[in-house]
Design a protein around this motif. Structure first.
Motif, short mmCIF file in Angstrom:
data_model
loop_
_atom_site.label_atom_id
_atom_site.label_comp_id
_atom_site.label_asym_id
_atom_site.label_seq_id
_atom_site.Cartn_x
_atom_site.Cartn_y
_atom_site.Cartn_z
N LEU A 48 0.86 -1.18 0.00
CA LEU A 48 0.00 0.00 0.00
C LEU A 48 0.90 1.23 0.00
CD1 LEU A 48 -2.78 -0.68 2.70
CD2 LEU A 48 -3.14 -0.38 0.24
N ARG A 49 0.35 2.34 -0.51
CA ARG A 49 1.08 3.60 -0.44
C ARG A 49 0.18 4.65 0.21
NH1 ARG A 49 3.68 7.58 -5.05
NH2 ARG A 49 1.49 8.14 -5.36
N LEU A 50 0.71 5.27 1.24
CA LEU A 50 0.03 6.36 1.89
C LEU A 50 0.59 7.69 1.39
CD1 LEU A 50 -0.03 5.13 5.61
CD2 LEU A 50 -1.76 4.80 3.84
N SER A 51 -0.28 8.68 1.32
CA SER A 51 0.13 10.03 0.94
C SER A 51 -0.32 11.00 2.01
CB SER A 51 -0.49 10.43 -0.40
OG SER A 51 -0.10 9.57 -1.42
N CYS A 52 0.43 12.08 2.16
CA CYS A 52 0.07 13.13 3.12
C CYS A 52 0.37 14.47 2.47
CB CYS A 52 0.88 12.97 4.40
SG CYS A 52 0.72 14.34 5.57
N VAL A 53 -0.68 15.25 2.25
CA VAL A 53 -0.53 16.56 1.64
C VAL A 53 -0.52 17.62 2.74
CG1 VAL A 53 -1.49 18.25 0.06
CG2 VAL A 53 -1.66 15.81 -0.47
N ALA A 54 0.50 18.46 2.71
CA ALA A 54 0.63 19.53 3.69
C ALA A 54 0.21 20.85 3.07
CB ALA A 54 2.07 19.63 4.17
N SER A 55 -0.50 21.66 3.84
CA SER A 55 -0.90 23.00 3.38
C SER A 55 -0.82 23.97 4.56
CB SER A 55 -2.31 22.98 2.80
OG SER A 55 -3.25 22.57 3.78
N GLY A 56 -0.86 25.26 4.23
CA GLY A 56 -0.75 26.27 5.28
C GLY A 56 0.68 26.75 5.37
N ALA A 57 1.16 26.97 6.58
CA ALA A 57 2.52 27.47 6.80
C ALA A 57 3.53 26.44 6.31
CB ALA A 57 2.74 27.75 8.27
N THR A 58 4.67 26.92 5.85
CA THR A 58 5.70 26.01 5.36
C THR A 58 6.83 25.91 6.38
OG1 THR A 58 6.79 27.81 4.19
CG2 THR A 58 5.20 26.50 2.95
N TYR A 59 7.43 24.77 6.44
CA TYR A 59 8.57 24.52 7.30
C TYR A 59 9.79 24.34 6.43
CZ TYR A 59 6.34 23.72 11.88
OH TYR A 59 5.70 23.87 13.09
N GLU A 60 10.84 25.08 6.70
CA GLU A 60 12.09 24.90 5.97
C GLU A 60 13.00 23.89 6.66
OE1 GLU A 60 12.65 26.22 3.08
OE2 GLU A 60 10.82 27.42 3.07
N THR A 61 12.76 23.68 7.95
CA THR A 61 13.55 22.72 8.72
C THR A 61 12.60 21.84 9.52
OG1 THR A 61 13.76 24.24 10.59
CG2 THR A 61 15.49 24.31 8.91
N GLY A 62 13.16 20.88 10.21
CA GLY A 62 12.34 19.97 11.01
C GLY A 62 12.19 18.64 10.32
N TYR A 63 11.19 17.89 10.76
CA TYR A 63 10.98 16.54 10.25
C TYR A 63 9.50 16.31 9.94
CZ TYR A 63 15.70 15.15 11.46
OH TYR A 63 17.07 15.03 11.50
N ASP A 83 7.86 14.80 -1.96
CA ASP A 83 7.83 15.60 -3.18
C ASP A 83 7.59 17.03 -2.71
OD1 ASP A 83 7.21 17.01 -5.49
OD2 ASP A 83 6.31 15.26 -6.45
N SER A 84 8.67 17.80 -2.60
CA SER A 84 8.54 19.14 -2.04
C SER A 84 7.71 20.06 -2.95
CB SER A 84 9.92 19.75 -1.80
OG SER A 84 10.69 19.76 -2.99
N ALA A 85 7.76 19.81 -4.26
CA ALA A 85 6.98 20.63 -5.19
C ALA A 85 5.49 20.46 -4.97
CB ALA A 85 7.35 20.30 -6.62
N LYS A 86 5.10 19.27 -4.53
CA LYS A 86 3.68 18.98 -4.29
C LYS A 86 3.32 19.05 -2.81
CE LYS A 86 3.17 15.92 -8.29
NZ LYS A 86 2.80 14.56 -8.75
N ASN A 87 4.31 19.39 -1.97
CA ASN A 87 4.09 19.41 -0.51
C ASN A 87 3.47 18.10 -0.03
OD1 ASN A 87 5.06 22.04 -0.08
ND2 ASN A 87 3.11 22.91 -0.70
N THR A 88 4.00 17.01 -0.54
CA THR A 88 3.42 15.70 -0.26
C THR A 88 4.46 14.74 0.29
OG1 THR A 88 1.77 16.02 -1.99
CG2 THR A 88 2.10 13.77 -1.20
N LEU A 89 4.06 14.02 1.31
CA LEU A 89 4.88 12.98 1.93
C LEU A 89 4.26 11.64 1.59
CD1 LEU A 89 7.22 12.54 4.10
CD2 LEU A 89 5.35 12.33 5.75
N TYR A 90 5.12 10.66 1.31
CA TYR A 90 4.63 9.34 0.94
C TYR A 90 5.20 8.28 1.89
CZ TYR A 90 3.60 11.69 -3.48
OH TYR A 90 3.14 12.55 -4.43
N LEU A 91 4.45 7.20 2.01
CA LEU A 91 4.95 6.01 2.70
C LEU A 91 4.59 4.81 1.83
CD1 LEU A 91 6.33 4.75 5.16
CD2 LEU A 91 4.06 4.46 6.18
N GLN A 92 5.60 4.24 1.20
CA GLN A 92 5.41 3.03 0.41
C GLN A 92 5.63 1.84 1.34
OE1 GLN A 92 4.53 2.70 -3.00
NE2 GLN A 92 4.21 0.60 -2.30
N MET A 93 4.61 1.01 1.48
CA MET A 93 4.66 -0.14 2.38
C MET A 93 4.59 -1.41 1.56
SD MET A 93 2.12 1.23 5.40
CE MET A 93 0.73 1.44 4.29
#
Length: 125
Positions: free
Chosen positions: A18-33, A73-83
Motif C-alpha cells: 500500500l502507499r500512503l500520501s500526506c498533503v501539507a498546506s498552510g505554513a511552510t517549514y524549511e527545517t524539522g521533520y 515531493d517538495s513541489a507537491k508538498n506531499t509525503l509518501y509512505l510506500q509499504m
C-alpha cells in the motif's frame, strides 16, 4: 498553522503493498521533520519513519526497515509512505506528522506539533 491530510489507507492481504500520501498546506517549514506514526487501540502512538525536511535524512523503526520507504515531493508538498511485504502486525491507524523533534527523538510522537486525521491500514493474514 499547518494542515496535514492523509490518504491511501485500506485493506490488503499479508505480503501485499500500500502507499500512503500526506498533503501539507498552510505554513511552510524549511527545517524539522515529517514522519509517519501508527497507533492501535489501547497502545501509544509509535514512530514508523521520519525524514528531515532540509536534510532528507531518514530514521526507520527496526520493525519496518527493508519493507517501508518514506519519500517527499517538495513541489507537491506531499509525503509518501510506500509499504511492502505487509504483515498483520502492521495493522494500525497511520498518522502523518510535522515538527521539530530534538536530537535522538525523531521517532517520538511528543516532538511533533501537527498531525493528520489518520488513515487506517488493515492487513489480513
Amino acid at each position: 498553522q499547518v494542515q496535514l491530510v492523509e490518504s491511501g489507507g485500506g485493506s490488503v492481504q499479508a505480503g501485499g503493498s500500500l502507499r500512503l500520501s500526506c498533503v501539507a498546506s498552510g505554513a511552510t517549514y524549511e527545517t524539522g521533520y515529517m514522519g509517519w506514526f501508527r497507533q492501535v487501540p489501547g497502545k501509544e502512538r509509535e514512530g514508523v519513519v521520519t525524514i528531515g525536511i532540509s536534510t532528507e535524512k531518514t530514521f526507520y523503526d527496526d520493525s519496518v526497515k527493508g519493507r517501508f520507504t518514506i519519500s517527499r515531493d517538495s513541489a507537491k508538498n506531499t509525503l509518501y509512505l510506500q509499504m511492502a511485504s505487509l504483515k498483520p502486525e502492521d495493522t494500525a491507524m497511520y498518522f502523518c506528522a510535522l515538527g521539530r523533534p530534538g536530537g535522538g527523538s525523531w521517532l517520538r510522537a511528543q516532538g511533533y506539533d501537527y498531525w493528520g486525521q489518520g488513515a487506517q491500514v488493515t492487513v489480513a493474514s
